[in-house]
Design a protein around this motif. Structure first.
Motif, PDB file in Angstrom:
ATOM      1  N   GLY A  95       0.791  -1.230   0.000  1.00  0.00           N
ATOM      2  CA  GLY A  95       0.000   0.000   0.000  1.00  0.00           C
ATOM      3  C   GLY A  95       0.821   1.276   0.000  1.00  0.00           C
ATOM      4  N   ILE A  96       2.052   1.204  -0.497  1.00  0.00           N
ATOM      5  CA  ILE A  96       2.899   2.398  -0.493  1.00  0.00           C
ATOM      6  C   ILE A  96       2.629   3.223  -1.756  1.00  0.00           C
ATOM      7  CG2 ILE A  96       5.283   3.227  -0.521  1.00  0.00           C
ATOM      8  CD1 ILE A  96       6.057   0.600   0.872  1.00  0.00           C
ATOM      9  N   THR A  97       2.324   4.481  -1.530  1.00  0.00           N
ATOM     10  CA  THR A  97       2.129   5.389  -2.654  1.00  0.00           C
ATOM     11  C   THR A  97       3.486   5.676  -3.300  1.00  0.00           C
ATOM     12  OG1 THR A  97       0.315   6.426  -1.476  1.00  0.00           O
ATOM     13  CG2 THR A  97       1.272   7.670  -3.305  1.00  0.00           C
ATOM     14  N   LEU A  98       3.561   5.590  -4.630  1.00  0.00           N
ATOM     15  CA  LEU A  98       4.835   5.839  -5.294  1.00  0.00           C
ATOM     16  C   LEU A  98       4.754   7.104  -6.143  1.00  0.00           C
ATOM     17  CD1 LEU A  98       5.822   2.264  -6.584  1.00  0.00           C
ATOM     18  CD2 LEU A  98       6.446   3.357  -4.427  1.00  0.00           C
ATOM     19  N   PHE A  99       5.807   7.884  -6.062  1.00  0.00           N
ATOM     20  CA  PHE A  99       5.948   9.075  -6.901  1.00  0.00           C
ATOM     21  C   PHE A  99       7.320   8.923  -7.541  1.00  0.00           C
ATOM     22  CE2 PHE A  99       6.101  14.006  -6.920  1.00  0.00           C
ATOM     23  CZ  PHE A  99       5.590  14.026  -8.213  1.00  0.00           C
ATOM     24  N   VAL A 100       7.325   8.727  -8.855  1.00  0.00           N
ATOM     25  CA  VAL A 100       8.534   8.219  -9.504  1.00  0.00           C
ATOM     26  C   VAL A 100       9.052   9.159 -10.593  1.00  0.00           C
ATOM     27  CG1 VAL A 100       9.539   6.216 -10.667  1.00  0.00           C
ATOM     28  CG2 VAL A 100       7.553   5.910  -9.180  1.00  0.00           C
ATOM     29  N   ILE A 101      10.314   9.540 -10.482  1.00  0.00           N
ATOM     30  CA  ILE A 101      10.989  10.214 -11.598  1.00  0.00           C
ATOM     31  C   ILE A 101      11.564   9.108 -12.472  1.00  0.00           C
ATOM     32  CG2 ILE A 101      12.980  11.585 -12.308  1.00  0.00           C
ATOM     33  CD1 ILE A 101      12.752  13.180  -9.779  1.00  0.00           C
ATOM     34  N   GLU A 102      11.312   9.166 -13.754  1.00  0.00           N
ATOM     35  CA  GLU A 102      11.831   8.098 -14.599  1.00  0.00           C
ATOM     36  C   GLU A 102      12.092   8.600 -16.015  1.00  0.00           C
ATOM     37  OE1 GLU A 102      12.691   4.666 -13.676  1.00  0.00           O
ATOM     38  OE2 GLU A 102      13.642   5.310 -15.527  1.00  0.00           O
ATOM     39  N   HIS A 103      13.222   8.190 -16.563  1.00  0.00           N
ATOM     40  CA  HIS A 103      13.538   8.544 -17.944  1.00  0.00           C
ATOM     41  C   HIS A 103      13.139   7.440 -18.912  1.00  0.00           C
ATOM     42  CE1 HIS A 103      15.318  12.404 -17.989  1.00  0.00           C
ATOM     43  NE2 HIS A 103      16.204  12.126 -17.051  1.00  0.00           N
ATOM     44  N   ASN A 104      13.019   6.242 -18.377  1.00  0.00           N
ATOM     45  CA  ASN A 104      12.676   5.112 -19.227  1.00  0.00           C
ATOM     46  C   ASN A 104      11.168   5.124 -19.469  1.00  0.00           C
ATOM     47  OD1 ASN A 104      12.022   2.562 -20.236  1.00  0.00           O
ATOM     48  ND2 ASN A 104      13.801   1.628 -19.243  1.00  0.00           N
ATOM     49  N   MET A 105      10.769   5.567 -20.674  1.00  0.00           N
ATOM     50  CA  MET A 105       9.341   5.778 -20.966  1.00  0.00           C
ATOM     51  C   MET A 105       8.545   4.482 -20.891  1.00  0.00           C
ATOM     52  SD  MET A 105       8.687   8.800 -21.162  1.00  0.00           S
ATOM     53  CE  MET A 105       9.966   9.859 -20.542  1.00  0.00           C
ATOM     54  N   ARG A 106       9.152   3.406 -21.338  1.00  0.00           N
ATOM     55  CA  ARG A 106       8.452   2.128 -21.294  1.00  0.00           C
ATOM     56  C   ARG A 106       8.060   1.805 -19.844  1.00  0.00           C
ATOM     57  NH1 ARG A 106       9.802  -3.152 -20.362  1.00  0.00           N
ATOM     58  NH2 ARG A 106      12.003  -2.675 -20.022  1.00  0.00           N
ATOM     59  N   VAL A 107       9.007   2.037 -18.943  1.00  0.00           N
ATOM     60  CA  VAL A 107       8.774   1.747 -17.531  1.00  0.00           C
ATOM     61  C   VAL A 107       7.648   2.608 -16.972  1.00  0.00           C
ATOM     62  CG1 VAL A 107       9.781   1.884 -15.240  1.00  0.00           C
ATOM     63  CG2 VAL A 107      11.133   0.962 -17.119  1.00  0.00           C
ATOM     64  N   ILE A 108       7.771   3.901 -17.158  1.00  0.00           N
ATOM     65  CA  ILE A 108       6.825   4.796 -16.491  1.00  0.00           C
ATOM     66  C   ILE A 108       5.432   4.707 -17.125  1.00  0.00           C
ATOM     67  CG2 ILE A 108       7.290   6.920 -17.814  1.00  0.00           C
ATOM     68  CD1 ILE A 108       6.955   6.659 -13.999  1.00  0.00           C
TER      69      ILE A 108
END
Lengths: 343, 250
Positions: free
Chosen positions: B199-212
C-alpha cells in the motif's frame, strides 16, 4: 566482531594489574599509557565510528581538569582565596576532605564535560568535514587562552591541586589504578555502545549523513550523545591527570592541543580508526615509541613522531587493524564474495 | 486508490541564484497510486523532489503531506512522517554489510531515547530484514559489505532499505537508471508489488518511458522548470508539447 579481542583481555588485564608491582619505577608512565588508551578510544567514537574528525577533543580533558580542581578546592576552601595565595597559605585538607573532594571532583568532571560537549555540539555539528576539524581546534585553543585570563581559577599562573595525604608511592599506586579502571570502563562502554543500534546509527552517519537524514535518523541527537559520552570519559581522565601532576595550568597541562590533542588522532590512525581495538593498539604502540624516543633520542623525539605520523598517513592509512581486516577478513566476520569481486 | 492527495503542491517555486529550477508548480499525488514525473534533463525534477523532502527551503508556495504543511520541515522530520525518498545516485551505507544497512533503516518515527541503545535487531526485525532482502533478491548477499555490491544490487538494497522504513509515500528518483535491462522487469514488478501489497504510494521520476508508461496511472511532465502537461500515460504520450520538449523543439 573482532574475534581476537577475548584473547587480548587476559594478557592486558594481567599486565595492567601486575605492572605497578613488577616495574614500580615506571608506574606513572604506564598510568599515562592508560590515559592514552582512553584518549584514543574516545577520539575514535567520533573520528572513527561517526566520521567526525575532531581536533579539539582535548577541550574536555582540560574542562574536566578544571572542574575537578574547582570542586576539590571549593568544598573546603574559598576558590578565589586559594588561587590568590598561590600556595603561600597552607590549605590543609584532612584525609576525608581530600578523598571526598577527589571522588566528587572526578564525577563532576565527567558530567560537566559531557554537558559542555552537548552545548558545544549543538552549534559545532552544523560544520562538516574539515570545517568541523578546524572549528573544534579553534574552540580548544580558545579555551586554553580564556582560562589563562580567568584569575578566579589562577589564570595563566595555574592552580595547585590539594596535596595527596600520603606517600608519593601510595599516590602513584592509587592514581595508576584509577587511570587503569577509567580506561577499562571506556573500553567496556565503547564495546557495548558499538554493539547496539547506536553503533549502527553513528556508522550510518559516517558512511552517508545525508542518507541517514533522508531515512529519518535523529542525526543531531546521535552526534550530540556520542560526543557527550566521549567528553564524559575525557573529563574523568582530565580530573585524574590534574591530580597526578598536582598542578593545573591552562596551556601546557589542561589544554595541550599540540601534544595530547594531536596524539589522540595519531594513535587512532596508527591503530586503525573505526575499529574497537585499533585505537587501543595504536595508543600502546605510540606510547612505547614515544617513551623510547624521549629516553634514547632526546632532541629528535619530535622528528621521530612526525615521521611516524607522515608514514602512517601517507602509506598506511588504514592503520594496523584496518590492514589486518583487509588481510584476514574472515577472522573478523567480514564476508567477501570473491565471485562478485571478479564480476 | 483514494481521491485525497497525500502530496499536494501549490505554486512551488525554487531558484538557485538566477536559475529558476521550479516555477510555480502545482500537482497532486493521490494516495495509494503510482504517479510519474518526467521531463528532459535539467527540467527540475530532482529539484522538485528535494523541495518536497525538505532538502532545501522553497522560495514560494506550499507543500502539504496528508493535509499538513511541511515546507518548513527539515529532512529527517519529513522522513519520520513517512515520506521517504531514494537518490538518483544510489546512496547506501557502503562500509556496512547489507543486514546492518537494513537494521538501521527501521522506522525512526517512534524511537525514544532508550530505543537508541537497544540491540541492533530483535527477532521480528531480523525476520523482516531477511524477508525484504529476499524480496529484492539480495538474501544470498546479505553478509557482504554493501559497497562491494554492483550498482544494480546497490539500487535494490536502497529500495529494500526504503521498504524497511515502512513509508507511506516513496519518492523514487530514477529507480531503473543504470540497471541492467534484464533486471529492470524484475524491479518494476517489485515496485508494483510494494504499491499493491504494502500500500505504499509511489511518486517516480523516470527517464525510461516504457517503464513509467506501464507503471503510472497519472504522469506529470516538467520542462524548463515549469509544469508542461499532466494526464494519463496515453494522454502524455500523445501530447505534442511533451514530444516537442523531449525532441528539443520547446
Amino acid at each position: 566482531m573482532e574475534s581476537f579481542s577475548p584473547k587480548l583481555h587476559l594478557p592486558i588485564l594481567i599486565f595492567g594489574v601486575a605492572a605497578p608491582f613488577v616495574i614500580p619505577g615506571v608506574t606513572i608512565q604506564i598510568a599515562v599509557l592508560w590515559v592514552m588508551v582512553l584518549f584514543a578510544l574516545t577520539w575514535d567514537i567520533l573520528g572513527g565510528q561517526m566520521g567526525y574528525n575532531s581536533l579539539g577533543n582535548i577541550l574536555f580533558f582540560g574542562s574536566g581538569m578544571y572542574i575537578s580542581a574547582v570542586v576539590q578546592v571549593s568544598m573546603f576552601a574559598d576558590v578565589a582565596e586559594y588561587t590568590a595565595s598561590s600556595g603561600a597559605v597552607d590549605f590543609k585538607y584532612t584525609d576525608a576532605q581530600y578523598f571526598w573532594g577527589l571522588g566528587l571532583g572526578v564525577i563532576a568532571a565527567g558530567i560537566g564535560s559531557a554537558v559542555l560537549a552537548a552545548a558545544i555540539g549543538w552549534t559545532m555539528f552544523g560544520l562538516r568535514g574539515p570545517y568541523f576539524a578546524i572549528g573544534t581546534l579553534g574552540i580548544a585553543l580558545t579555551a586554553g587562552e580564556l582560562m589563562g585570563t580567568w584569575s578566579w581559577v589562577g589564570a595563566g599562573g595555574g592552580l595547585a591541586m590539594p596535596v595527596f595525604p600520603g606517600s608519593a608511592d601510595g599516590k602513584s599506586m592509587m592514581f595508576y589504578f584509577l587511570c587503569f579502571f577509567a580506561a577499562i570502563a571506556t573500553y567496556l562502554f565503547c564495546s557495548w555502545l558499538y554493539s547496539t543500534r547506536f553503533g549502527l546509527a553513528i556508522n550510518a552517519i559516517r558512511d552517508d549523513e545525508q542518507k541517514a537524514e533522508a531515512m529519518g535518523i535523529h542525526t543531531l541527537r546521535y552526534k550530540t550523545i556520542a560526543w557527550s559520552a566521549a567528553a564524559f570519559f575525557l573529563g574523568i581522565s582530565g580530573a585524574l591527570f590534574g591530580n597526578i601532576t598536582g598542578f593545573v595550568e591552562p596551556l601546557e597541562v589542561a589544554f595541550p592541543v599540540a601534544t595530547f590533542g594531536i596524539f589522540m588522532v595519531a594513535m587512532s590512525l596508527l591503530g586503525g580508526k573505526g575499529t574497537l581495538w585499533g585505537p587501543i593498539l595504536g595508543a600502546i604502540l605510540f606510547h612505547f615509541l614515544k617513551e623510547f624516543t624521549w629516553t634514547y633520542f632526546l632532541g629528535w623525539q619530535w622528528v621521530a613522531l612526525g615521521v611516524l605520523i607522515i608514514v602512517n598517513v601517507v602509506f598506511f592509512q588504514q592503520g594496523i587493524m584496518g590492514w589486518l581486516m583487509d588481510k584476514f577478513p574472515e577472522r573478523f566476520g567480514i564476508v567477501v564474495d570473491k565471485k562478485e569481486a571478479a564480476e | 486508490m483514494t481521491d485525497t492527495p497525500v502530496i499536494e503542491l501549490n505554486g512551488v517555486s525554487k531558484s538557485f541564484g538566477g536559475v529558476v529550477a521550479n516555477h510555480s508548480i502545482s500537482l497532486k499525488v493521490p494516495g495509494g497510486g503510482i504517479t510519474g514525473l518526467i521531463g528532459p534533463n535539467g527540467s527540475g525534477k530532482t529539484t522538485l523532489f528535494n523541495s518536497i523532502v525538505g532538502y532545501h527551503p522553497i522560495d514560494e508556495g506550499s507543500i502539504r503531506f496528508k493535509g499538513q504543511e511541511i515546507s518548513d520541515y527539515r529532512v529527517p522530520q519529513i522522513a519520520r512522517l513517512g515520506l521517504l525518498r531514494t537518490f538518483q545516485q544510489t546512496r547506501i551505507y557502503s562500509n556496512m554489510n547489507c543486514i546492518d544497512n537494513m537494521l538501521i533503516s527501521i522506522p525512526h518515527r517512534k524511537l525514544g531515547f532508550r530505543d537508541m541503545f537497544k540491540n541492533r535487531g530483535d527477532k521480528a526485525t531480523m525476520e523482516e530484514v531477511d524477508r525484504l532482502l529476499d524480496f529484492v533478491g539480495l538474501y544470498e548477499k546479505r553478509r557482504l559489505i554493501s559497497g562491494d555490491l554492483s550498482f544494480g544490487q546497490q539500487k535494490l538494497l536502497e529500495f529494500a532499505m526504503a521498504l524497511m522504513n515502512r513509508p507511506e509515500v516513496l519518492l523514487l528518483d530514477e529507480p531503473t537508471a543504470g540497471i541492467n535491462p534484464t533486471l529492470i522487469n524484475g524491479l518494476i514488478d517489485r515496485l508494483r508489488r510494494a504499491n499493491e501489497e504494502l500500500g505504499i504510494t509511489l511518486f517516480v521520476i523516470e527517464h525510461n518511458m516504457r517503464v513509467i508508461m506501464n507503471m503510472a496511472q497519472s504522469i506529470y511532465c516538467l520542462a524548463h522548470g515549469e509544469l508542461l502537461a499532466h494526464g494519463t500515460p496515453d494522454e502524455i504520450q500523445n501530447d505534442q508539447r511533451v514530444i516537442d520538449a523531449y525532441l528539443g523543439a520547446h
